[in-house]
Design an enzyme around this catalytic site. Structure first.
Site, PDB file in Angstrom:
ATOM      1  N   LYS A  71       0.425  -1.325   0.560  1.00  6.39           N
ATOM      2  CA  LYS A  71      -0.231   0.010   0.240  1.00  6.39           C
ATOM      3  C   LYS A  71       0.534   1.405   0.001  1.00  6.39           C
ATOM      4  O   LYS A  71       1.487   1.765   0.954  1.00  6.39           O
ATOM      5  CB  LYS A  71      -0.958   0.209   1.362  1.00  6.39           C
ATOM      6  CG  LYS A  71      -2.708  -0.115   0.847  1.00  6.39           C
ATOM      7  CD  LYS A  71      -3.230  -0.269   1.789  1.00  6.39           C
ATOM      8  CE  LYS A  71      -4.816   0.698   1.725  1.00  6.39           C
ATOM      9  NZ  LYS A  71      -5.750   0.226   2.619  1.00  6.39           N
ATOM     10  N   ARG A 124     -25.897  -3.188   5.414  1.00  4.89           N
ATOM     11  CA  ARG A 124     -25.498  -4.898   5.454  1.00  4.89           C
ATOM     12  C   ARG A 124     -25.683  -5.078   6.403  1.00  4.89           C
ATOM     13  O   ARG A 124     -25.598  -7.191   5.487  1.00  4.89           O
ATOM     14  CB  ARG A 124     -23.835  -4.468   4.683  1.00  4.89           C
ATOM     15  CG  ARG A 124     -23.441  -5.663   4.420  1.00  4.89           C
ATOM     16  CD  ARG A 124     -22.483  -5.394   3.964  1.00  4.89           C
ATOM     17  NE  ARG A 124     -22.274  -4.868   2.465  1.00  4.89           N
ATOM     18  CZ  ARG A 124     -20.831  -5.632   1.647  1.00  4.89           C
ATOM     19  NH1 ARG A 124     -19.998  -6.225   2.161  1.00  4.89           N
ATOM     20  NH2 ARG A 124     -20.745  -4.851   0.354  1.00  4.89           N
ATOM     21  N   GLU A 135     -19.983  -6.694   8.861  1.00  2.00           N
ATOM     22  CA  GLU A 135     -20.937  -5.645   9.652  1.00  2.00           C
ATOM     23  C   GLU A 135     -21.887  -6.384  10.162  1.00  2.00           C
ATOM     24  O   GLU A 135     -22.514  -6.508  10.986  1.00  2.00           O
ATOM     25  CB  GLU A 135     -21.464  -4.704   8.625  1.00  2.00           C
ATOM     26  CG  GLU A 135     -20.293  -3.411   8.274  1.00  2.00           C
ATOM     27  CD  GLU A 135     -19.870  -3.643   7.567  1.00  2.00           C
ATOM     28  OE1 GLU A 135     -19.983  -4.621   6.687  1.00  2.00           O
ATOM     29  OE2 GLU A 135     -18.148  -2.702   7.448  1.00  2.00           O
TER      30      GLU A 135
HETATM   31  C1  LIG Z   1     -18.868  -2.444   3.781  1.00  2.00           C
HETATM   32  C2  LIG Z   1     -17.602  -1.964   4.128  1.00  2.00           C
HETATM   33  N1  LIG Z   1     -17.289  -2.053   4.745  1.00  2.00           N
HETATM   34  C3  LIG Z   1     -16.722  -1.162   4.939  1.00  2.00           C
HETATM   35  C4  LIG Z   1     -15.485  -0.587   3.813  1.00  2.00           C
HETATM   36  C5  LIG Z   1     -14.276   0.803   3.982  1.00  2.00           C
HETATM   37  N2  LIG Z   1     -13.411   0.546   3.845  1.00  2.00           N
HETATM   38  C6  LIG Z   1     -13.214   1.309   2.494  1.00  2.00           C
HETATM   39  S1  LIG Z   1     -11.686   0.237   1.818  1.00  2.00           S
HETATM   40  C7  LIG Z   1     -11.555  -0.524   3.520  1.00  2.00           C
HETATM   41  C8  LIG Z   1     -10.477  -1.756   3.157  1.00  2.00           C
HETATM   42  C9  LIG Z   1     -10.439  -2.609   2.121  1.00  2.00           C
HETATM   43  O1  LIG Z   1      -9.246  -3.342   2.009  1.00  2.00           O
HETATM   44  P1  LIG Z   1      -8.842  -3.851   1.311  1.00  2.00           P
HETATM   45  O2  LIG Z   1      -9.692  -4.979   0.353  1.00  2.00           O
HETATM   46  O3  LIG Z   1      -7.752  -4.941   1.733  1.00  2.00           O
HETATM   47  O4  LIG Z   1      -8.164  -3.408   0.004  1.00  2.00           O
HETATM   48  P2  LIG Z   1      -7.071  -2.211  -0.273  1.00  2.00           P
HETATM   49  O5  LIG Z   1      -7.553  -0.737   0.594  1.00  2.00           O
HETATM   50  O6  LIG Z   1      -6.098  -2.504   1.306  1.00  2.00           O
HETATM   51  O7  LIG Z   1      -6.125  -2.071  -1.360  1.00  2.00           O
HETATM   52  C10 LIG Z   1     -12.679  -0.955   4.180  1.00  2.00           C
HETATM   53  C11 LIG Z   1     -12.587  -0.957   4.937  1.00  2.00           C
HETATM   54  C12 LIG Z   1     -16.936   0.047   2.960  1.00  2.00           C
HETATM   55  N3  LIG Z   1     -16.202   0.375   1.555  1.00  2.00           N
HETATM   56  N4  LIG Z   1     -17.496  -1.190   2.699  1.00  2.00           N
END
Ligand SMILES: Cc1ncc(C[n+]2csc(CCOP(=O)(O)OP(=O)(O)O)c2C)c(N)n1
Length: 629
Positions: free
Chosen positions: A280, A393, A365
């Protein structure tokens, strides 16, 4: 700049490796420069630069379907699919969305904002392809964080069942927003540390053939063999057992590795997982060193990596968490839950004080709500802090697991109201409507951070489930130094009496109500104001008195009108045969895009000027109506 010559991915398909490397550098530059001004998901997008180039080189997009989970990591994808010129408008009003949008580009075949939807949608497209005998390929990119959600596993389950060809790229940077957590995340770490699977298989075979016949050497070799078999079993094990071919782990920043493996995977006649390791924030030191802070920051100074932030009063999220800490010190049964948002909800602070009493359940969630139900049944006082948009959700779990059993779970509904730059998928403007219909659930929203504190403390004494709403951003600067003031549960605060019209506000829009009142008083109107505090139970005793005291009632809320606070007031008035005219002001039945909150409040006439204009016209109309009679 090479980037300027890229009108579409077709333009890069014949590039040499040297050109692709240069292009990767230019993409990074552009992402850093733009997000330093606009804010946005820089960390995730810097991590996928090479992956984006490799995918668009190998696949015939947009004929082939490329889906990005969430869509926050797709800035390089935007830049090479004809949006370079508009890129500086990222997340700005009228500009490019921070996520993918089908109306923005034919290359955006799936739009999201919430996590873990890409695999289900990709399988839908693959199944449709098979039914219609089409020949496009389907590839979805999902992060290790998004893979913690049940929904992703529901899709993997069906993909492994249907066995139709498609590629799932697992973009593994070991981060969600915060460091990724959970048993599956640990499993991915094991996979990461194992040498590449195919290489391992060969090694095992080689070893078996070369086992010497005598003494210690046999022992050593057999032991080595055991280790290798362990790794080999690990590598690919879960995915292969589910019916996927597993390729990886690959260096996701090496175009030389990515391109041939993706080309291979593309042509396999069954589902494939390509496990890609990325970093990242890759290529921008401050983001590499602080991936959590650079997940989705506001503007920053490129040279120093410092954020350009104004000093403001504490945010609502901070006040929420701080209150839990205060109550938690004297009540050991108070525990907190977050679904992968310890920083956003500020529950990380609670976790610093009570490490055993904070649970980060991953992007889960639904599970979080039912986990809270279990905790409550066993005598704890669980608090699940979750953004309004993400509690959507967990709707069935809220109804079926928590409220149906009338369990004392507190939902901290954060980011309630308009959210600004994240736009349509993230607005917290629906929760009153869908939560208000659920029996046993009590729903409150204070006018400011002082009341938030009191409501949280009091909610933890209630024998029922409670949802406390609070908005994104900063409060009014209320002094929070003393002990938590008590608050009368279920009671509205009738702060001003007025005969011509009374405004009933739900939440911090109360302060707009104060300004509206002043403006209307300048027109010689007598204006009342109520801070409703509760939508459920509704304080009907106060409402009755208000209705008797005033010639018109205007409800105001930063929420959709359909089913919102005003609707609750209408239902009561209808039931009781209240004759006082009631008018509701709130948000329309539309998805509201990204842009400054104040812009939309102005557009929908929910700011002080808009509301007072409407109130004035309405009072005049009512007057002329009654004089006609
Ligand atoms: C249902 C839901 N819960 C929480 C989020 C908030 N959120 C946005 S990005 C993220 C992290 C995602 O991690 P990953 O899939 O590993 O992608 P990265 O950002 O590391 O590339 C979260 C928790 C979301 N978008 N959707």
């Amino acid at each position: 700049m090479l980037l300027e010559s890229i009108g579409s991915p077709k333009d890069l398909r014949n590039f040499s490796m040297t050109q692709l490397h240069r292009l990767a550098g230019e993409l990074r530059q552009s992402i850093i420069e733009t997000t330093s001004r606009t804010g946005g998901h820089i960390g995730a997008s810097l991590g996928t630069v090479e992956l984006t180039l490799a995918l668009h080189k190998v696949y015939d997009t947009p004929y082939d379907k490329l889906l990005w989970d969430i869509g926050h990591q797709a800035y390089a994808h935007k830049l090479i699919t004809g949006r370079l010129e508009e890129f500086s408008s990222l997340r700005q009003l009228g500009g490019l969305s921070g996520f993918l949008k089908r109306r923005e580009s034919e290359y955006d075949v799936w739009e999201a904002g919430h996590a873990s939807t890409s695999l289900s949608a990709a399988l839908g497209m693959a199944a449709a392809r098979d039914l219609t005998h089409a020949s496009y390929r389907v590839v979805a990119v999902i992060g290790d964080g998004a893979l913690t959600a049940g929904m992703a596993w529901e899709a993997l389950n069906q993909i492994g069942h249907l066995r139709t060809p498609m590629v799932v790229v697992v973009n593994d940077n070991s981060m969600s927003i915060a460091p990724n957590v959970g048993a599956f995340s640990r499993y991915l770490t094991d996979l990461r540390s194992a040498p590449a699977y195919s290489r391992l298989k060969q090694e095992v075979e080689g070893l078996l053939e070369g086992i010497p016949v005598f003494g210690n050497q046999i022992k050593r070799s057999v032991e080595r063999l055991k280790d290798l078999v362990h790794y080999a079993m690990l590598a690919g094990n879960v995915f292969e057992e589910l019916g996927f071919r597993y390729f990886g782990p690959l260096d996701g920043h090496s175009l030389d590795d990515l391109i041939p493996v993706l080309a291979n995977a593309r042509d396999v006649a069954e589902p494939v997982i390509v496990h890609v390791i990325t970093q990242k924030g890759k290529g921008y030191r401050p983001a590499e060193e602080h991936p959590g802070e650079f997940h989705g920051p506001g503007p920053f100074d490129v040279a120093s990596g410092h954020f350009i932030k104004k000093i403001e009063p504490p945010s609502y999220s901070q006040v929420f968490s701080q209150t839990l800490i205060e109550v938690g010190r004297v009540r050991p049964e108070v525990v907190a839950i977050t679904a992968a948002m310890p920083d956003g909800t500020k529950l990380d602070k609670f976790g610093e004080v009570f490490p055993d009493r904070l649970f980060d359940v991953g992007i889960a969630e639904q599970h979080a709500a039912t986990f809270a139900a279990g905790l409550a049944l066993a005598g704890m006082r669980p608090v699940f802090a979750v953004y309004s948009t993400f509690i959507q959700r967990a709707y069935d779990q809220v109804i079926h697991d928590v409220c149906h059993q009338d369990l004392p779970v507190v939902f901290g509904v954060d980011r309630a109201g308009l959210v600004g730059a994240d736009g349509a998928t993230h607005q917290g403007i629906f929760d009153i409507s869908f939560l208000r219909t659920v029996p046993n659930l009590e729903i409150a929203m204070g006018k400011d951070e002082g009341e938030l504190r009191s409501l949280v403390a009091e909610a933890l004494n209630r024998p029922h489930p409670v949802a406390i709403r609070y908005p994104r951003g900063f409060g009014q600067g209320i002094d929070l130094s003393g002990p938590i003031p008590p608050i009368a549960w279920g009671e509205a605060e009738w702060t001003h009496r007025g005969e011509d019209i009374t405004l009933i506000a739900f939440g911090p829009i109360y302060y707009t109500g104060l300004a509206v009142r002043k403006m209307l008083m300048a027109h010689n109107l007598s204006v009342g104001l109520v801070n409703a505090r509760f939508v459920k139970p509704l304080d009907t005793a106060t409402l009755e008195k208000v209705a008797e005291s005033t010639r018109a009632i205007m409800t105001i809320e930063e929420h959709v009108l359909a089913g919102g606070f005003g609707s609750a007031v209408n239902e009561w008035a209808n039931r009781e045969g209240i004759a006082t005219p009631i008018r509701n002001e709130g948000l329309p039945d539309e998805f509201i895009d990204h842009g400054p909150v104040n812009y939309f409040l102005n557009l929908y006439e929910l700011d002080a000027q808009g509301l007072s204009r409407k109130a004035l016209a309405w009072v005049e109309a009512l007057k002329s109506l009654s004089s006609e009679r």
